[in-house]
Design an enzyme around this catalytic site. Structure first.
Site, PDB file in Angstrom:
ATOM      1  N   ILE A  20       0.812  -1.303   0.019  1.00 34.54           N
ATOM      2  CA  ILE A  20       0.104  -0.101   0.039  1.00 34.54           C
ATOM      3  C   ILE A  20       0.983   1.260  -0.004  1.00 34.54           C
ATOM      4  CG2 ILE A  20      -1.600   1.264   1.401  1.00 34.54           C
ATOM      5  CD1 ILE A  20      -2.925  -1.432   2.264  1.00 34.54           C
ATOM      6  N   VAL A  65      10.256   0.397  13.937  1.00 39.84           N
ATOM      7  CA  VAL A  65       9.428   1.264  14.804  1.00 39.84           C
ATOM      8  C   VAL A  65       9.536   0.603  16.413  1.00 39.84           C
ATOM      9  CG1 VAL A  65       7.773   2.235  13.104  1.00 39.84           C
ATOM     10  CG2 VAL A  65       7.407   0.158  14.240  1.00 39.84           C
ATOM     11  N   TYR A 157      -8.467 -12.640  11.529  1.00 35.64           N
ATOM     12  CA  TYR A 157      -7.798 -11.522  11.750  1.00 35.64           C
ATOM     13  C   TYR A 157      -7.201 -11.316  12.872  1.00 35.64           C
ATOM     14  CZ  TYR A 157      -6.316  -6.580  10.651  1.00 35.64           C
ATOM     15  OH  TYR A 157      -5.432  -5.552  10.317  1.00 35.64           O
ATOM     16  N   LYS A 164      -5.673  -2.751  15.459  1.00 36.39           N
ATOM     17  CA  LYS A 164      -6.356  -1.791  14.696  1.00 36.39           C
ATOM     18  C   LYS A 164      -7.293  -0.821  15.274  1.00 36.39           C
ATOM     19  CE  LYS A 164      -4.309  -2.546  10.716  1.00 36.39           C
ATOM     20  NZ  LYS A 164      -3.232  -1.730  10.356  1.00 36.39           N
ATOM     21  N   ILE A 193      -6.224  -6.212   0.256  1.00 37.33           N
ATOM     22  CA  ILE A 193      -5.287  -6.133  -1.063  1.00 37.33           C
ATOM     23  C   ILE A 193      -4.023  -7.160  -1.134  1.00 37.33           C
ATOM     24  CG2 ILE A 193      -3.501  -4.691  -2.383  1.00 37.33           C
ATOM     25  CD1 ILE A 193      -5.144  -2.207  -1.136  1.00 37.33           C
ATOM     26  N   THR A 195      -1.036  -8.079  -0.690  1.00 35.79           N
ATOM     27  CA  THR A 195       0.399  -7.470  -0.604  1.00 35.79           C
ATOM     28  C   THR A 195       1.139  -8.711   0.023  1.00 35.79           C
ATOM     29  OG1 THR A 195      -0.227  -6.753   1.829  1.00 35.79           O
ATOM     30  CG2 THR A 195      -0.301  -5.043  -0.150  1.00 35.79           C
ATOM     31  N   LEU A 196       2.461  -8.270   0.263  1.00 33.03           N
ATOM     32  CA  LEU A 196       3.256  -9.313   1.145  1.00 33.03           C
ATOM     33  C   LEU A 196       2.689  -9.603   2.564  1.00 33.03           C
ATOM     34  CD1 LEU A 196       7.294  -8.491   0.655  1.00 33.03           C
ATOM     35  CD2 LEU A 196       5.779 -10.188  -0.238  1.00 33.03           C
TER      36      LEU A 196
HETATM   37  P1  NAD Z   1       3.200  -4.916   3.204  1.00 34.78           P
HETATM   38  O1  NAD Z   1       3.692  -6.221   3.785  1.00 34.78           O
HETATM   39  O2  NAD Z   1       3.487  -4.524   2.043  1.00 34.78           O
HETATM   40  O3  NAD Z   1       3.585  -3.861   4.295  1.00 34.78           O
HETATM   41  C1  NAD Z   1       3.838  -3.947   5.685  1.00 34.78           C
HETATM   42  C2  NAD Z   1       5.027  -3.198   5.859  1.00 34.78           C
HETATM   43  O4  NAD Z   1       5.112  -3.068   7.526  1.00 34.78           O
HETATM   44  C3  NAD Z   1       6.425  -3.882   5.447  1.00 34.78           C
HETATM   45  O5  NAD Z   1       7.092  -2.612   4.673  1.00 34.78           O
HETATM   46  C4  NAD Z   1       7.105  -4.037   6.732  1.00 34.78           C
HETATM   47  O6  NAD Z   1       8.527  -3.792   6.621  1.00 34.78           O
HETATM   48  C5  NAD Z   1       6.482  -2.845   7.795  1.00 34.78           C
HETATM   49  N1  NAD Z   1       6.913  -3.283   9.209  1.00 34.78           N
HETATM   50  C6  NAD Z   1       6.528  -4.379   9.935  1.00 34.78           C
HETATM   51  N2  NAD Z   1       6.985  -4.363  11.013  1.00 34.78           N
HETATM   52  C7  NAD Z   1       7.566  -3.347  11.198  1.00 34.78           C
HETATM   53  C8  NAD Z   1       8.686  -2.625  12.170  1.00 34.78           C
HETATM   54  N3  NAD Z   1       8.765  -3.284  13.278  1.00 34.78           N
HETATM   55  N4  NAD Z   1       9.197  -1.362  11.812  1.00 34.78           N
HETATM   56  C9  NAD Z   1       9.125  -0.662  10.677  1.00 34.78           C
HETATM   57  N5  NAD Z   1       8.157  -1.386   9.632  1.00 34.78           N
HETATM   58  C10 NAD Z   1       7.625  -2.666   9.839  1.00 34.78           C
HETATM   59  O7  NAD Z   1       1.583  -4.919   3.600  1.00 34.78           O
HETATM   60  P2  NAD Z   1       0.528  -3.885   3.367  1.00 34.78           P
HETATM   61  O8  NAD Z   1      -0.658  -4.560   3.193  1.00 34.78           O
HETATM   62  O9  NAD Z   1       0.982  -2.681   2.187  1.00 34.78           O
HETATM   63  O10 NAD Z   1       0.498  -3.093   4.850  1.00 34.78           O
HETATM   64  C11 NAD Z   1       0.645  -1.798   5.119  1.00 34.78           C
HETATM   65  C12 NAD Z   1      -0.494  -1.270   5.928  1.00 34.78           C
HETATM   66  O11 NAD Z   1      -1.999  -1.491   5.420  1.00 34.78           O
HETATM   67  C13 NAD Z   1      -0.467  -2.248   7.314  1.00 34.78           C
HETATM   68  O12 NAD Z   1      -1.083  -1.404   8.625  1.00 34.78           O
HETATM   69  C14 NAD Z   1      -1.847  -3.131   7.107  1.00 34.78           C
HETATM   70  O13 NAD Z   1      -2.238  -3.518   8.089  1.00 34.78           O
HETATM   71  C15 NAD Z   1      -2.680  -1.940   6.221  1.00 34.78           C
HETATM   72  N6  NAD Z   1      -3.913  -2.645   5.467  1.00 34.78           N
HETATM   73  C16 NAD Z   1      -3.456  -3.832   4.602  1.00 34.78           C
HETATM   74  C17 NAD Z   1      -4.547  -4.377   4.079  1.00 34.78           C
HETATM   75  C18 NAD Z   1      -4.236  -5.406   2.957  1.00 34.78           C
HETATM   76  O14 NAD Z   1      -5.230  -6.148   2.754  1.00 34.78           O
HETATM   77  N7  NAD Z   1      -3.253  -5.548   2.355  1.00 34.78           N
HETATM   78  C19 NAD Z   1      -5.951  -3.891   4.076  1.00 34.78           C
HETATM   79  C20 NAD Z   1      -6.014  -2.710   5.172  1.00 34.78           C
HETATM   80  C21 NAD Z   1      -5.157  -2.183   5.747  1.00 34.78           C
HETATM   81  O1  0WE Z   2      -3.425  -5.875   8.375  1.00 28.01           O
HETATM   82  C1  0WE Z   2      -3.231  -6.785   7.540  1.00 28.01           C
HETATM   83  C2  0WE Z   2      -2.306  -7.812   7.454  1.00 28.01           C
HETATM   84  C3  0WE Z   2      -1.452  -7.666   8.715  1.00 28.01           C
HETATM   85  C4  0WE Z   2      -0.513  -8.563   9.257  1.00 28.01           C
HETATM   86  C5  0WE Z   2       0.029  -9.647   8.335  1.00 28.01           C
HETATM   87  C6  0WE Z   2       0.939 -10.633   8.602  1.00 28.01           C
HETATM   88  C7  0WE Z   2       1.491 -11.512   7.693  1.00 28.01           C
HETATM   89  C8  0WE Z   2       2.817 -11.972   8.054  1.00 28.01           C
HETATM   90  C9  0WE Z   2       0.297  -8.534  10.415  1.00 28.01           C
HETATM   91  N1  0WE Z   2       1.247  -9.525  10.824  1.00 28.01           N
HETATM   92  C10 0WE Z   2       1.560 -10.416   9.855  1.00 28.01           C
HETATM   93  N2  0WE Z   2       2.550 -11.178  10.611  1.00 28.01           N
HETATM   94  C11 0WE Z   2       3.181 -12.130   9.489  1.00 28.01           C
HETATM   95  O2  0WE Z   2       3.803 -12.861   9.929  1.00 28.01           O
HETATM   96  N3  0WE Z   2      -4.477  -6.791   6.630  1.00 28.01           N
HETATM   97  C12 0WE Z   2      -5.498  -5.833   6.864  1.00 28.01           C
HETATM   98  C13 0WE Z   2      -4.386  -8.030   5.588  1.00 28.01           C
HETATM   99  C14 0WE Z   2      -5.103  -9.071   6.135  1.00 28.01           C
HETATM  100  O3  0WE Z   2      -4.654 -10.041   6.934  1.00 28.01           O
HETATM  101  C15 0WE Z   2      -5.615 -10.816   7.413  1.00 28.01           C
HETATM  102  C16 0WE Z   2      -6.706 -10.515   6.617  1.00 28.01           C
HETATM  103  C17 0WE Z   2      -6.610  -9.267   5.972  1.00 28.01           C
HETATM  104  C18 0WE Z   2      -7.659  -8.491   5.324  1.00 28.01           C
HETATM  105  C19 0WE Z   2      -5.606 -11.982   8.038  1.00 28.01           C
HETATM  106  C20 0WE Z   2      -6.562 -12.875   8.490  1.00 28.01           C
HETATM  107  C21 0WE Z   2      -7.796 -12.451   7.905  1.00 28.01           C
HETATM  108  C22 0WE Z   2      -7.877 -11.251   7.065  1.00 28.01           C
END
Ligand code: NAD
Ligand code: 0WE
Length: 264
Positions: A20, A65, A157, A164, A193, A195-196
């Site tokens: 994101i 962080v 979740y 959150k 979405i 993502t990783l």
């Molecule tokens: P992502 O894996 O691309 O990004 C997550 C990032 O968090 C990574 O760059 C990782 O390095 C960073 N991170 C984790 N621990 C950290 C630490 N201790 N210090 C610094 N950085 C740290 O995944 P994303 O989906 O782009 O996630 C970004 C944000 O969006 C998150 O807060 C996630 O909860 C939120 N989000 C994701 C989704 C989804 O479905 N992908 C939906 C809603 C919200």
């Molecule tokens: O916030 C997130 C993902 C957050 C996340 C993902 C991981 C995977 C790898 C936090 N911690 C970790 N730790 C790891 O080791 N999202 C909003 C994406 C997400 O994650 C889910 C979702 C959705 C949506 C997990 C379960 C159910 C729905």
């Protein structure tokens, strides 16, 4: 249009082109912002530098962080390099993987709860405190990324839900504190979405297709769609918005029930 011309923006949370944070960086770059990036851990440095370069930036800084030293060093590095900051984006979340499966009641340890709160919620307050001196006297904006699991019980979740919820509350307290200084603080609640962070979640694919079917737009959102709203919220166009959660979810949350899904 270029509604972020002259703004300096800090983008945390880049891990891949699908992040994101990547969508947010692309949108902010397109709108004229000067970008500053952080990376977590040496393994990500190269990838972040390459992406930063593609958007005309070579300002890339280490930030875990969990480390107060990293946060303090980031403040100093940005001050030395850029003087000030207009925008700070928090796109960071983490919980131990084991806690994101099965039932919440079975898999939520004291340790996992603490880690999720520290890295996913407290870190926004810590980042805000670190960048505040760089925003003094400017109409700054801060943004974080949340998910519907903050307010609804979403299967698996789990421990990220309370994290959150705490993040959204933290956002409101920061908005209240910083409002008098002209600094706005907001959150985007994004739809799922791939993502990783999402890739490793068991059942994520089937959740994506269910969300698609239940949303008003009958599709999922992209990181670039989240990026566009992020750019708007952090721009002067949104000067009247603070302390709010904006949903970028293709109209999932507002639906009562969807026709045409399983069971019809
Ligand atoms: P992502 O894996 O691309 O990004 C997550 C990032 O968090 C990574 O760059 C990782 O390095 C960073 N991170 C984790 N621990 C950290 C630490 N201790 N210090 C610094 N950085 C740290 O995944 P994303 O989906 O782009 O996630 C970004 C944000 O969006 C998150 O807060 C996630 O909860 C939120 N989000 C994701 C989704 C989804 O479905 N992908 C939906 C809603 C919200
Ligand atoms: O916030 C997130 C993902 C957050 C996340 C993902 C991981 C995977 C790898 C936090 N911690 C970790 N730790 C790891 O080791 N999202 C909003 C994406 C997400 O994650 C889910 C979702 C959705 C949506 C997990 C379960 C159910 C729905």
């Amino acid at each position: 249009m270029a509604f972020l011309e002259g703004k300096k923006a800090l983008i945390t949370g880049f891990a891949s082109d699908r992040s994101i944070a990547a969508g947010i960086a692309r949108a902010m770059h397109r709108e004229g912002a000067e970008l500053i990036f952080t990376y977590q851990g040496d393994k990500l440095e190269g990838r972040v530098r390459e992406f930063a370069q593609s958007l005309g930036s070579d300002s890339v800084h280490a930030l875990d962080v969990a480390s107060d030293d990293d946060l303090a060093a980031l403040t100093d590095a940005i001050r030395a390099r850029h003087g000030h900051l207009d925008i700070a984006v928090h796109s960071i979340g983490f919980a131990p993987r084991d806690a994101l499966q099965g039932r919440f009641i079975d898999n939520t340890s004291r340790e996992a709860f603490g880690i999720a709160q520290d890295i996913s919620a407290y870190s926004f307050a810590a980042l805000a405190r670190a960048v505040l001196p760089l925003m003094e006297g400017r109409q700054g904006a801060m943004l974080t990324l949340s998910y519907l699991g903050a307010e609804r019980a979403v299967p698996r979740y789990n421990v990220m839900g309370p994290a959150k919820a705490a993040l959204e509350s933290t956002m409101r307290y920061l908005a209240a504190d910083l409002g008098p200084d002209g600094i706005r603080v907001n959150a985007i609640s994004a739809g799922p979405i791939k993502t990783l962070a999402a890739a490793g979640i068991s059942g994520f694919r089937s959740m994506l297709s269910k969300a698609e079917g239940m949303s008003a737009l009958k599709r999922n959102v992209t990181a670039d769609e989240v990026g566009n709203v992020a750019a708007f919220l952090c721009s002067d166009l949104a000067s009247g918005i603070t302390g709010e959660v904006t949903y970028v979810d293709a109209g999932f949350r507002m639906m009562g029930f969807a026709e045409g899904g399983a069971g019809d």
